[in-house]
Design an enzyme around this catalytic site. Structure first.
Site, short mmCIF file in Angstrom:
data_model
loop_
_atom_site.label_atom_id
_atom_site.label_comp_id
_atom_site.label_asym_id
_atom_site.label_seq_id
_atom_site.Cartn_x
_atom_site.Cartn_y
_atom_site.Cartn_z
N ASP A 121 -11.96 -7.05 6.60
CA ASP A 121 -13.52 -7.07 6.01
C ASP A 121 -14.09 -8.26 6.02
OD1 ASP A 121 -13.02 -4.55 5.17
OD2 ASP A 121 -13.63 -4.67 3.21
N TYR B 55 0.79 -1.20 -0.07
CA TYR B 55 -0.04 0.07 0.06
C TYR B 55 0.93 1.49 -0.11
CZ TYR B 55 -4.37 -2.54 0.43
OH TYR B 55 -5.49 -3.35 0.32
N ASP C 5 -6.07 -5.35 5.69
CA ASP C 5 -7.32 -4.70 5.20
C ASP C 5 -8.25 -5.86 4.50
OD1 ASP C 5 -8.91 -2.53 3.98
OD2 ASP C 5 -7.51 -2.52 2.35
N ASP D 63 -3.75 -17.42 3.97
CA ASP D 63 -4.99 -18.21 3.33
C ASP D 63 -5.61 -19.24 4.12
OD1 ASP D 63 -2.63 -19.33 3.52
OD2 ASP D 63 -2.93 -20.66 1.62
N LYS E 285 2.64 -15.00 4.99
CA LYS E 285 2.83 -15.85 3.83
C LYS E 285 4.30 -16.19 3.75
CE LYS E 285 0.75 -18.54 1.04
NZ LYS E 285 0.01 -20.02 1.18
#
Length: 326
Positions: free
Chosen positions: A227, A119, A223, A199, A166
């Site tokens: 959600d 970002y 982010d 994941d 990850k």
């Protein structure tokens, strides 16, 4: 006297901000409110989504209470986070009695690093039809956000902190984040530290979200997963957030401008009101925040809500129901 920069922004941002301000005014807090403009409408009016005057006033304020931005979100809220160096994005997700959700008894907090990762926007077109993005992860920022997550767990009496990464694929960037996580974890005896691949964590959050208490992760992962957490507990209309730095703080609901319902007066004000509660807590007004939170819980449990939660009230009508209980 705390100086609060109020930026309603675009779409439903204005409507939910009015609802939150009704609650704050009912509490008669010792705040000085400075109303400012930013977002899509500001861009049309001033030629830039974050006017210089707004940025100047924000820098002089103790906190920013932000509604929502539309297409200019990256140029407004992301830039504000960077300009004010609000490195920690705090996003609680919990279930409410009276709200239909996939699971019950969920109460987690996602602590998201706010200043680096993908970002940062370091994107390039290296050849025709070929683009690249640079992911920046530093030891300094990783240590700062991990320590914030453990301090939050300690302060709130939470039992565990989980790192999401990850590292099996991004061995350097996520590898560094994971390494720093366990180094800092050693300083917090009594708080369980564990980690999951991002994941796998998404699968567990959908199936068994109760296993998470405090989550700490990098910017883009945070982010996305916040959600997901909001969806698990009933939707973005219930999701508040805070951006905390050494000097400044920005408080904003997780939802966006929702132009599809803007102007209809049916936007759910819960996230914005709970965001205001996070600001109250940040300034040390714990009892006032608890009063508002209890009122929100009661109104939701009794079905006095906006249509997205199964009720029939307008945005300000729901806010009035909450205000009555104060």
């Amino acid at each position: 006297m705390k100086r609060v920069a109020v930026i309603p922004g675009d779409g439903i941002g204005k409507e939910v901000m009015d609802a939150a301000m009704l609650i704050l005014e009912r509490l008669e807090m010792p705040f000085e409110y400075v109303w400012l403009e930013a977002g899509d409408e500001a861009e049309k009016k001033y030629g830039k989504p974050l006017p210089d005057e707004t940025l100047e006033e924000v820098r002089k304020s103790d906190a920013v209470l932000f509604g929502a931005a539309g297409e200019t979100a990256a140029d407004v809220i992301v830039r504000l986070r960077q300009e004010l160096n609000t490195f920690a994005n705090i996003r609680p997700a919990r279930t409410f009695r009276g709200v239909e959700s996939i699971h019950s008894d969920v109460n987690m907090v996602i602590v998201r690093e706010n200043t680096e990762c993908l970002y940062k926007g370091l994107e390039f077109e290296v050849a025709d039809g070929v683009t690249e993005a640079v992911r920046v992860i530093t030891r300094e920022a990783s240590e700062r956000i991990v320590r914030y997550a453990f301090e939050l767990a300690k302060r709130e009496g939470r039992k565990s902190v989980t790192a999401l990464h990850k590292a099996n694929v991004m061995k350097k960037t996520c590898g560094l984040f994971k390494q720093v996580f366990y180094e800092v974890a050693e300083e917090y005896e009594g708080i369980e530290a564990n980690d999951y691949y991002i994941d796998a964590a998404c699968m567990y959050m959908a199936m068994r979200p109760q296993m998470f208490d405090v989550i700490v992760t990098t910017n883009m992962f945070g982010d996305i997963v916040s959600d997901l957490a909001a969806g698990v507990v009933g939707g973005l209309g219930l999701a508040p957030s805070a951006n905390i730095g050494e000097r400044h703080a920005i408080f904003e609901p997780v939802h966006g401008a929702a132009f599809d319902i803007a102007g209809k007066g049916i936007a759910n004000p819960t996230a914005m009101i709970l965001t205001a509660c996070m600001m109250l807590r940040h300034f040390g007004y714990l009892s006032e925040a608890e009063r508002v939170e209890r009122a929100v819980e009661k109104v939701i449990a009794e079905g006095r809500t906006t249509p997205d939660l199964g009720g029939s009230l307008k945005t300000m009508e729901m806010a009035e129901e909450i205000a009555k209980l104060l």
